[in-house]
Design an enzyme around this catalytic site. Sequence first.
Site, mmCIF file in Angstrom:
data_model
loop_
_atom_site.group_PDB
_atom_site.id
_atom_site.type_symbol
_atom_site.label_atom_id
_atom_site.label_comp_id
_atom_site.label_asym_id
_atom_site.label_seq_id
_atom_site.Cartn_x
_atom_site.Cartn_y
_atom_site.Cartn_z
ATOM 1 N N GLY A 1 0.919 -1.324 -0.033
ATOM 2 C CA GLY A 1 0.124 -0.085 0.139
ATOM 3 C C GLY A 1 0.866 1.224 0.075
ATOM 4 N N ASN B 1 4.356 5.717 8.883
ATOM 5 C CA ASN B 1 3.547 5.384 8.155
ATOM 6 C C ASN B 1 2.470 4.112 8.710
ATOM 7 O OD1 ASN B 1 1.897 5.098 5.166
ATOM 8 N ND2 ASN B 1 2.704 3.003 5.665
ATOM 9 N N ALA B 2 3.020 3.211 9.534
ATOM 10 C CA ALA B 2 2.139 2.152 10.144
ATOM 11 C C ALA B 2 1.021 2.569 10.669
ATOM 12 C CB ALA B 2 3.191 1.288 11.188
ATOM 13 N N LEU C 1 -18.556 4.960 18.946
ATOM 14 C CA LEU C 1 -18.355 4.939 20.228
ATOM 15 C C LEU C 1 -19.045 4.057 21.257
ATOM 16 C CD1 LEU C 1 -16.042 5.986 22.384
ATOM 17 C CD2 LEU C 1 -17.576 7.820 22.906
ATOM 18 N N TYR D 1 -9.706 6.240 15.581
ATOM 19 C CA TYR D 1 -8.805 6.628 14.380
ATOM 20 C C TYR D 1 -8.674 8.210 14.534
ATOM 21 C CZ TYR D 1 -6.899 6.684 9.853
ATOM 22 O OH TYR D 1 -5.804 6.845 8.778
ATOM 23 N N THR E 1 -6.958 2.302 -1.952
ATOM 24 C CA THR E 1 -5.931 1.256 -1.553
ATOM 25 C C THR E 1 -6.950 -0.101 -1.222
ATOM 26 O OG1 THR E 1 -6.469 1.885 0.758
ATOM 27 C CG2 THR E 1 -4.555 2.815 -0.213
#
Length: 438
Positions: A212, A279-280, A288, A344, A379
């Site tokens: 990716g 980048n990981a 939530l 995230y 991706t």
Amino acid sequence: MADRYLHFTGTAPGRFLTGRLGLPQPAELRRWSAEHPRLEGSLLHRTAGGTPLAGLAGVLARTGLTVTGDPAAGERPAGVVLDATGVTTVAGLAEVHGALHPVVRSLTPGGRVVVLGAPLSRDDHHQAAAQQALEGFVRSLGKEIGRGRTAQLVRTVSATAAESTLRFLLSPRSAYVSGQVIEVTDTEPAAPESWDLPLAGRTALVTGSARGIGASVAATLTRDGAKVVCLDVPQSRAELARTAESLGGTALPLDITAPDAADRIAAALPDGLDILVHNAGITRDRRLANMAADRWASVLDVNLDSVLRTTDALLESGTLRPGGRIVATASIAGIAGNTGQTNYAASKAGIIGLVRTLAPRLAERGITLNAVAPGFIETKMTAAVPLLIREAGRRMNSLGQGGLPVDVAETTAWLASPGSGGVNGQVVRVCGQSLLGA
């Protein structure tokens, strides 16, 4: 995954049908290739306001584009650089309109508009108001010029410090970057020996690079001359080895969240490191109310805490050498938020906080810290998104399409360049000027 709508709108029936229905008509973007490394056409250089920026003409001449003050009859320029650093009043903004109004429609498809502004004065509120107005102007222009064209604002007091940035923005490498405001300090960078191989002699570590975006970043840094160490989790050992071998690099199977991760990285790089690319990253999406604690913790650990721990340790050990570059990965979700991604978005907003706070302190060592903030990038992960949501993600930006991993990679390579020493503490969105967020 192929964007069938984009290809359809490039056909005659597609243009006719989408035009009649008032649907978006995105233009296919021309990205960098060895055969087409530059924009095709001339570069207009215009000035608005008072004293022009010293040395700018020479910097533009070194881009390899033919620089002119006015286009020839019938000519379609590939780009316009407007020096508005001298605009200090509302009246001066009329010169911005006067400089761009006659030519913006004639730009070639995929053309570039770069407006140069000055830092906002703390002592002159008229100057600050006029210069801040340029931001609203550029962001709006980027949303209306269409046909794959982009618009950016670069705030600087030094043309030479901004050379690397101008070369990037005035090239096919920046195809999916638009509507950005980039501040360049007056730090005079060490220009690379070769602008074609700006990373020659440098060692880079890219986390999450088995596939990716990470694999594309590793490939682009290698193209630019770097020796690359590819890091990913042991579960991806085979794929990581293939990626590293294809680039002539080194594979480092390692869980970046392991307590001894930084020590093992330092041991694998006894001669030190010049470029660190974080980048990981992972996603564990849930609203939530439905999100278990382990989903929250795993995302924050990989996306943010490991970045903080690894960066601190590699700086403290001296593994990252003076003059080094750190590029972290944020996201437009960290700027605008996203349903089902509180974990995230929190992790990516945390990256932005890291960049803005640590970057000024690292400047004393000649190290820069910046972040890329991708939007909808094509991706395997986005290919799994439901069709309607995927199509919305693709179309809800000024360029009307998703980006490619190479778009993030090209932006990372620019930030990693030794010539980008004046770019520090910046968060650059690679999102086609997404309509979400600022």
